[in-house]
Design a protein around this motif. Structure first.
Motif, short mmCIF file in Angstrom:
data_model
loop_
_atom_site.label_atom_id
_atom_site.label_comp_id
_atom_site.label_asym_id
_atom_site.label_seq_id
_atom_site.Cartn_x
_atom_site.Cartn_y
_atom_site.Cartn_z
N ASP A 1 -2.41 11.33 -7.59
CA ASP A 1 -2.96 10.42 -6.90
C ASP A 1 -3.85 11.03 -5.83
O ASP A 1 -3.79 12.18 -5.59
N ALA B 1 0.76 -1.33 -0.18
CA ALA B 1 0.01 -0.15 0.05
C ALA B 1 0.99 1.14 -0.09
O ALA B 1 0.63 2.24 -0.67
N ARG C 1 -1.31 4.38 -1.23
CA ARG C 1 -2.80 4.02 -0.88
C ARG C 1 -2.82 3.89 0.83
O ARG C 1 -1.78 3.41 1.27
N ARG D 1 -7.43 -2.39 3.58
CA ARG D 1 -6.69 -1.76 2.45
C ARG D 1 -7.91 -0.89 1.69
O ARG D 1 -8.77 -1.26 1.39
N GLU D 2 -7.40 0.43 1.38
CA GLU D 2 -8.21 1.44 1.01
C GLU D 2 -8.57 1.17 -0.52
O GLU D 2 -7.78 0.70 -1.25
N LYS D 3 -9.91 1.35 -0.84
CA LYS D 3 -10.39 1.11 -2.06
C LYS D 3 -11.30 2.25 -2.42
O LYS D 3 -10.82 3.59 -2.14
N GLU D 4 -12.61 2.21 -2.82
CA GLU D 4 -13.38 3.29 -3.25
C GLU D 4 -14.65 3.54 -2.41
O GLU D 4 -15.06 4.67 -2.20
#
Length: 235
Positions: free
Chosen positions: A135, A12, A17, A34-37
């Motif tokens: 980003d 990450a 992220r 974990r980062e997503k959306e």
């Protein structure tokens, strides 16, 4: 920490992220996210706060004590245009903990010695972005006041999901900018993400004050941004 979790956190970090571990202090069990959306299910307010501030700590949730350890990419600022505003922003950004990159293809403007610790690149923005993509932890500040230089970075910043996108110019200049970007294919929602005129309205009257207004607006946006984007739970 489990080796698998450490590997996930390192991955990450490399991808810029966010990653979060939540450890139950009674049982010692740890979950990694974990980062997503999109957050599913909705996260607690404590986790949201940790993601906005980057601060780890012990919280009470569901009658249990847990330790939230958050790993956020370092926020950075990309300034397009090496004028007096960027020069003033260079020192302020470093004090506030932001890495600053200044991009200006005009050699007469981009003299590295004027910008202290900031990186100053005399290249076209599109060439820089190929090497260092934008980003969600990047703030884009377009202050060259030249549409031929500013418009492309603004479009790239919106497409990349930069947490802050701002452009110098008064209301008339911004109205013309909106027309140009619309013709280039940006919809109303995307254009509305641009802070224009840039910065908080503190009645700034010189480049240093404009830089203060910009940095304050960046910090405000960073600390209030929508973090209910996604954390996928890992084992």
């Amino acid at each position: 920490m489990l080796l698998a979790h450490l590997q996930e956190i390192n991955a990450a970090r490399d991808a810029r992220r966010a990653a979060v571990t939540i450890t139950d202090l009674d049982t010692g069990s740890t979950r990694l996210f974990r980062e997503k959306e999109v957050f599913d299910p909705p996260v607690s307010s404590a986790l949201e706060s940790a993601l906005r501030t980057g601060k780890s700590g012990i919280v009470e949730t569901g009658g249990r004590s847990v330790f939230i350890n958050v790993y956020l990419p370092s926020p950075r600022i990309v300034a397009i245009g090496a004028g007096h505003i960027s020069q003033a922003l260079a020192g302020m950004a470093a004090i506030a903990g932001f890495e600053l990159t200044i991009i200006d293809p005009r050699d007469s403007f981009a003299s590295p010695e004027r910008f202290g610790p900031a990186q100053c690149l005399t290249e076209r923005p599109e060439d820089v972005f190929q090497r260092t993509p934008l980003d969600a932890y990047t703030a884009m500040v377009a202050v060259s006041h030249d549409p031929a230089i500013d418009d492309f970075p603004l479009m790239k910043a919106i497409a990349a999901g930069c947490f802050y996108v701002g452009a110098l110019g008064g209301k008339k200049s911004h109205a013309k900018r909106v027309e140009r970007l619309a013709k280039l294919g940006l919809d109303d929602a995307a254009i509305a993400r641009i802070h224009g005129p840039i910065g908080l309205d503190i009645r700034a009257s010189n480049p240093a004050e404009i830089a203060v207004a910009i940095l304050a607006d960046i910090i405000l946006t960073l600390r209030t941004r929508n973090v209910t984007g996604t954390l996928d739970e890992a084992s």
